[in-house]
Design a protein around this motif. Structure first.
Motif, PDB file in Angstrom:
ATOM      1  N   CYS A  85      14.563   8.959  41.182  1.00 26.85           N
ATOM      2  CA  CYS A  85      14.457   7.726  41.950  1.00 26.85           C
ATOM      3  C   CYS A  85      15.844   7.222  42.337  1.00 26.85           C
ATOM      4  O   CYS A  85      16.751   7.172  41.503  1.00 26.85           O
ATOM      5  CB  CYS A  85      13.724   6.672  41.118  1.00 26.85           C
ATOM      6  SG  CYS A  85      13.680   5.054  41.908  1.00 26.85           S
ATOM      7  N   CYS A 122      10.835   5.967  43.164  1.00 28.62           N
ATOM      8  CA  CYS A 122       9.629   6.300  42.418  1.00 28.62           C
ATOM      9  C   CYS A 122       8.515   5.325  42.824  1.00 28.62           C
ATOM     10  O   CYS A 122       8.785   4.278  43.415  1.00 28.62           O
ATOM     11  CB  CYS A 122       9.900   6.224  40.917  1.00 28.62           C
ATOM     12  SG  CYS A 122      10.222   4.559  40.286  1.00 28.62           S
ATOM     13  N   CYS A 174       7.839  13.117  39.031  1.00 26.20           N
ATOM     14  CA  CYS A 174       7.242  14.285  39.674  1.00 26.20           C
ATOM     15  C   CYS A 174       7.001  13.978  41.147  1.00 26.20           C
ATOM     16  O   CYS A 174       7.157  12.835  41.587  1.00 26.20           O
ATOM     17  CB  CYS A 174       5.927  14.644  38.974  1.00 26.20           C
ATOM     18  SG  CYS A 174       4.608  13.429  39.186  1.00 26.20           S
ATOM     19  N   SER A 175       6.615  14.966  41.892  1.00 24.71           N
ATOM     20  CA  SER A 175       6.421  14.779  43.330  1.00 24.71           C
ATOM     21  C   SER A 175       5.301  13.776  43.626  1.00 24.71           C
ATOM     22  O   SER A 175       5.321  13.111  44.651  1.00 24.71           O
ATOM     23  CB  SER A 175       6.151  16.114  44.016  1.00 24.71           C
ATOM     24  OG  SER A 175       5.122  16.795  43.361  1.00 24.71           O
ATOM     25  N   ASP A 176       4.336  13.661  42.706  1.00 24.05           N
ATOM     26  CA  ASP A 176       3.246  12.706  42.893  1.00 24.05           C
ATOM     27  C   ASP A 176       3.725  11.264  42.774  1.00 24.05           C
ATOM     28  O   ASP A 176       3.112  10.352  43.312  1.00 24.05           O
ATOM     29  CB  ASP A 176       2.150  12.933  41.853  1.00 24.05           C
ATOM     30  CG  ASP A 176       1.235  14.087  42.231  1.00 24.05           C
ATOM     31  OD1 ASP A 176       1.399  14.634  43.333  1.00 24.05           O
ATOM     32  OD2 ASP A 176       0.362  14.431  41.424  1.00 24.05           O
ATOM     33  N   TYR A 203       6.868  10.218  43.455  1.00 26.00           N
ATOM     34  CA  TYR A 203       8.101  10.039  44.228  1.00 26.00           C
ATOM     35  C   TYR A 203       7.742   9.784  45.673  1.00 26.00           C
ATOM     36  O   TYR A 203       6.934  10.505  46.248  1.00 26.00           O
ATOM     37  CB  TYR A 203       8.947  11.303  44.103  1.00 26.00           C
ATOM     38  CG  TYR A 203      10.262  11.244  44.839  1.00 26.00           C
ATOM     39  CD1 TYR A 203      11.322  10.523  44.314  1.00 26.00           C
ATOM     40  CD2 TYR A 203      10.435  11.934  46.029  1.00 26.00           C
ATOM     41  CE1 TYR A 203      12.533  10.475  44.986  1.00 26.00           C
ATOM     42  CE2 TYR A 203      11.643  11.902  46.704  1.00 26.00           C
ATOM     43  CZ  TYR A 203      12.690  11.167  46.173  1.00 26.00           C
ATOM     44  OH  TYR A 203      13.889  11.137  46.836  1.00 26.00           O
ATOM     45  N   ASP A 204       8.304   8.743  46.240  1.00 22.93           N
ATOM     46  CA  ASP A 204       8.043   8.420  47.638  1.00 22.93           C
ATOM     47  C   ASP A 204       9.187   8.956  48.490  1.00 22.93           C
ATOM     48  O   ASP A 204      10.313   8.475  48.395  1.00 22.93           O
ATOM     49  CB  ASP A 204       7.917   6.901  47.793  1.00 22.93           C
ATOM     50  CG  ASP A 204       7.467   6.538  49.193  1.00 22.93           C
ATOM     51  OD1 ASP A 204       6.251   6.463  49.416  1.00 22.93           O
ATOM     52  OD2 ASP A 204       8.344   6.370  50.071  1.00 22.93           O
ATOM     53  N   THR A 205       8.863   9.962  49.283  1.00 25.33           N
ATOM     54  CA  THR A 205       9.921  10.619  50.054  1.00 25.33           C
ATOM     55  C   THR A 205      10.472   9.720  51.158  1.00 25.33           C
ATOM     56  O   THR A 205      11.602   9.891  51.583  1.00 25.33           O
ATOM     57  CB  THR A 205       9.414  11.938  50.667  1.00 25.33           C
ATOM     58  OG1 THR A 205       8.197  11.686  51.351  1.00 25.33           O
ATOM     59  CG2 THR A 205       9.180  12.973  49.595  1.00 25.33           C
ATOM     60  N   SER A 247      10.644  16.438  39.267  1.00 24.53           N
ATOM     61  CA  SER A 247      11.340  17.235  40.267  1.00 24.53           C
ATOM     62  C   SER A 247      12.188  16.371  41.185  1.00 24.53           C
ATOM     63  O   SER A 247      12.885  16.878  42.055  1.00 24.53           O
ATOM     64  CB  SER A 247      10.325  18.038  41.078  1.00 24.53           C
ATOM     65  OG  SER A 247       9.307  17.206  41.563  1.00 24.53           O
ATOM     66  N   HIS A 248      12.151  15.060  40.970  1.00 26.43           N
ATOM     67  CA  HIS A 248      12.928  14.136  41.813  1.00 26.43           C
ATOM     68  C   HIS A 248      13.530  13.039  40.943  1.00 26.43           C
ATOM     69  O   HIS A 248      13.036  12.770  39.854  1.00 26.43           O
ATOM     70  CB  HIS A 248      12.030  13.483  42.866  1.00 26.43           C
ATOM     71  CG  HIS A 248      11.330  14.460  43.761  1.00 26.43           C
ATOM     72  ND1 HIS A 248      11.950  15.052  44.840  1.00 26.43           N
ATOM     73  CD2 HIS A 248      10.083  14.962  43.719  1.00 26.43           C
ATOM     74  CE1 HIS A 248      11.084  15.865  45.437  1.00 26.43           C
ATOM     75  NE2 HIS A 248       9.958  15.825  44.766  1.00 26.43           N
ATOM     76  N   CYS A 269       8.086  13.742  34.111  1.00 27.07           N
ATOM     77  CA  CYS A 269       7.999  12.547  34.940  1.00 27.07           C
ATOM     78  C   CYS A 269       7.931  11.309  34.057  1.00 27.07           C
ATOM     79  O   CYS A 269       7.170  11.271  33.098  1.00 27.07           O
ATOM     80  CB  CYS A 269       6.748  12.651  35.807  1.00 27.07           C
ATOM     81  SG  CYS A 269       6.329  11.139  36.667  1.00 27.07           S
TER      82      CYS A 269
END
Ligand SMILES: [Zn+2]
Ligand SMILES: [Zn+2]
Length: 51
Positions: free
Chosen positions: A19, A38, A27-29, A31-33, A16-17, A7
């Motif tokens: 931006c 990010c 990382c998933s923490d 990343y704003d879905t 894992s994502h 990240c």
């Protein structure tokens, strides 16, 4: 699509994502879905979440 590396925000967790704005790997923490951005970008854009 595979995402490799750490990240770019915390540099600890495995990314894992990606931006959708600055293309940073996060990382998933961090990343704003909802936005697909990010947390850095979300903060820059003045998200509703003020920490
Ligand atoms: Zn992170
Ligand atoms: Zn970003």
């Amino acid at each position: 699509m595979s995402v490799d590396g750490l990240c770019q925000v915390c540099e600890v967790a495995r990314a894992s994502h990606r931006c959708g704005r600055c293309a940073a790997l996060v990382c998933s923490d961090h990343y704003d879905t909802d936005t697909g951005y990010c947390t850095d970008c979300v903060a820059e854009l003045g998200g509703a979440d003020d920490e």
